[in-house]
Design a protein around this motif. Structure first.
Motif, PDB file in Angstrom:
ATOM      1  N   LEU A 158      -7.361   4.900  -2.060  1.00 36.46           N
ATOM      2  CA  LEU A 158      -8.703   5.118  -1.326  1.00 36.46           C
ATOM      3  C   LEU A 158      -9.650   4.119  -1.194  1.00 36.46           C
ATOM      4  O   LEU A 158     -10.247   3.694  -2.531  1.00 36.46           O
ATOM      5  N   ILE A 159     -10.186   3.743  -0.190  1.00 39.31           N
ATOM      6  CA  ILE A 159     -11.288   2.786  -0.231  1.00 39.31           C
ATOM      7  C   ILE A 159     -12.395   3.363   0.724  1.00 39.31           C
ATOM      8  O   ILE A 159     -12.445   3.723   1.674  1.00 39.31           O
ATOM      9  N   LYS A 160     -13.534   2.956  -0.014  1.00 35.73           N
ATOM     10  CA  LYS A 160     -14.969   3.053   0.620  1.00 35.73           C
ATOM     11  C   LYS A 160     -15.194   2.003   1.443  1.00 35.73           C
ATOM     12  O   LYS A 160     -15.299   0.963   0.910  1.00 35.73           O
ATOM     13  N   VAL A 161     -15.209   2.304   2.866  1.00 38.35           N
ATOM     14  CA  VAL A 161     -15.277   1.157   3.661  1.00 38.35           C
ATOM     15  C   VAL A 161     -16.774   0.689   3.925  1.00 38.35           C
ATOM     16  O   VAL A 161     -17.560   1.273   4.132  1.00 38.35           O
ATOM     17  N   TYR A 211     -14.549   6.403   4.552  1.00 36.90           N
ATOM     18  CA  TYR A 211     -13.307   6.372   3.518  1.00 36.90           C
ATOM     19  C   TYR A 211     -12.213   6.229   4.225  1.00 36.90           C
ATOM     20  O   TYR A 211     -11.780   7.069   5.458  1.00 36.90           O
ATOM     21  N   VAL A 212     -11.116   5.496   3.741  1.00 41.61           N
ATOM     22  CA  VAL A 212      -9.652   5.519   4.389  1.00 41.61           C
ATOM     23  C   VAL A 212      -8.699   5.177   3.090  1.00 41.61           C
ATOM     24  O   VAL A 212      -9.103   4.771   2.148  1.00 41.61           O
ATOM     25  N   THR A 213      -7.572   5.812   3.377  1.00 43.32           N
ATOM     26  CA  THR A 213      -6.415   5.654   2.303  1.00 43.32           C
ATOM     27  C   THR A 213      -5.554   4.507   3.067  1.00 43.32           C
ATOM     28  O   THR A 213      -5.373   4.684   4.307  1.00 43.32           O
ATOM     29  N   VAL A 214      -5.183   3.721   2.045  1.00 39.44           N
ATOM     30  CA  VAL A 214      -4.252   2.534   2.623  1.00 39.44           C
ATOM     31  C   VAL A 214      -3.150   2.575   1.479  1.00 39.44           C
ATOM     32  O   VAL A 214      -3.285   2.608   0.170  1.00 39.44           O
ATOM     33  N   PRO A 215      -1.742   2.619   1.760  1.00 41.61           N
ATOM     34  CA  PRO A 215      -0.962   2.396   0.884  1.00 41.61           C
ATOM     35  C   PRO A 215      -1.106   0.805   0.062  1.00 41.61           C
ATOM     36  O   PRO A 215      -1.204  -0.004   0.954  1.00 41.61           O
ATOM     37  N   GLU A 216      -0.746   1.157  -0.908  1.00 42.64           N
ATOM     38  CA  GLU A 216      -1.003  -0.247  -1.918  1.00 42.64           C
ATOM     39  C   GLU A 216      -0.114  -1.596  -1.419  1.00 42.64           C
ATOM     40  O   GLU A 216      -0.268  -2.609  -1.572  1.00 42.64           O
ATOM     41  N   ALA A 217       1.103  -1.066  -0.735  1.00 41.83           N
ATOM     42  CA  ALA A 217       2.029  -2.051  -0.234  1.00 41.83           C
ATOM     43  C   ALA A 217       1.572  -2.623   1.298  1.00 41.83           C
ATOM     44  O   ALA A 217       2.515  -3.441   1.540  1.00 41.83           O
ATOM     45  N   ALA A 218       0.755  -2.039   1.748  1.00 43.05           N
ATOM     46  CA  ALA A 218       0.305  -2.458   3.039  1.00 43.05           C
ATOM     47  C   ALA A 218      -0.618  -3.748   2.814  1.00 43.05           C
ATOM     48  O   ALA A 218      -0.583  -4.266   1.811  1.00 43.05           O
TER      49      ALA A 218
END
Length: 298
Positions: free
Chosen positions: A29-32, A102-109
């Motif tokens: 989870l990233i705070k943009v 905020y956005v979620t990104v797969p750590e494999a992305a």
């Protein structure tokens, strides 16, 4: 949280409140802090999805981002909360993108630690255009003293490619309007051709009658690309990001050609972050302006 979303293909994008995403197993989870704007975002909005990834509405637009890790999903271990990161939001379904708080990104992305030489805005502008530029430059492998023509040097791809090729010690000929000549020279171009007032092929041939060593053309169709590729001497290289290179035909002239795309991977993103473009001087993105999403911190 606030996000820029569409409810159907072709609809105008609107900013409104949407639920904050929750990280699933393997997610970050990233705070943009900043989101990059690319032509691909508009293609997605209009349904011309280059990756043929399924849609889920409401859809938050945007791929490129820079921000800080807020929280980790179960099993995610590559990053720690509080770390500054940048990358691309690539998922199996297009649903929550980077035009949000905020956005979620797969750590494999395609995700990497943000280079210290870049601020959030510069880092967010880098991934998609920078990765494609890196692929173009790696395809032609510029060497010190070689002459490379870059067509479309004022765009995102061309601007990064100009910096990379010049950083490799090659002499860059850039195409640009007269008003942008100082800008592309600032990126490292040694020669500038005003494509509105000159025929590019004729201008290059007059200045370099023996031919050139490399061509990166970010804009031309196959016919225009072929005319420019005729300037490349045997043993030279040429590359296109839009499929315009006649690879087999140019091979007959002993010119190595490639049609390349965005190598969206964490390995490529880390390779980009380690280039002289970023780790020494900081990349100069072709940013027109920055627009704030919201003033509140909701």
């Amino acid at each position: 949280m606030k996000a820029v979303v569409i409810d159907q293909l072709g609809a105008p994008a609107t900013m409104r409140d949407v639920p904050r995403p929750e990280p699933q197993p393997g997610d970050v989870l990233i705070k943009v802090q900043a989101a990059g704007v690319n032509p691909a975002d508009e293609k997605v909005r209009m349904g011309a999805n280059p990756w043929q990834i399924p849609y889920q509405f409401p859809l938050t637009l945007g791929f490129d981002l820079a921000g800080t890790v807020e929280r980790l999903g179960a099993g995610a271990r590559r990053f720690q909360p509080g770390e500054p990161v940048f990358g691309e939001v690539f998922k199996s379904v297009l649903h929550d993108g980077s035009y949000a708080e905020y956005v979620t990104v797969p750590e494999a992305a395609p995700l990497a630690r943000q280079p210290r030489t870049l601020g959030a805005v510069e880092a967010a502008a880098l991934p998609m255009a920078g990765l494609t530029a890196l692929a173009l430059v790696e395809a032609i492998g510029p060497r010190p003293g070689e002459v490379v023509l870059i067509v479309g040097a004022t765009g995102g791809l061309g601007g990064y490619a100009t910096q990379m090729v010049a950083g490799a010690g090659a002499r860059v000929i850039a195409t640009a309007q007269a008003d942008d000549a100082d800008y592309v020279r600032g990126l490292g171009a040694a020669e500038v051709i005003d494509y509105r007032r000159q025929v590019v092929v004729d201008a290059v041939r007059a200045a370099h009658p023996e031919g050139i060593d490399g061509l990166i053309d970010t804009v031309s169709d196959p016919a225009a690309f072929a005319a420019l590729a005729a300037l490349v001497r045997p043993g030279g290289r040429a590359a296109s990001p839009i499929g315009s290179a006649d690879v087999a035909g140019l091979a007959q002239r002993q010119v190595r050609a490639a049609n390349v795309g965005n190598p969206a991977s964490s390995a490529a993103l880390n390779r980009l972050a380690d280039t002289g473009l970023v780790d020494s001087n900081g990349a100069r993105p072709a940013t027109a302006k920055s627009v704030g999403l919201v003033d509140s911190k909701s």
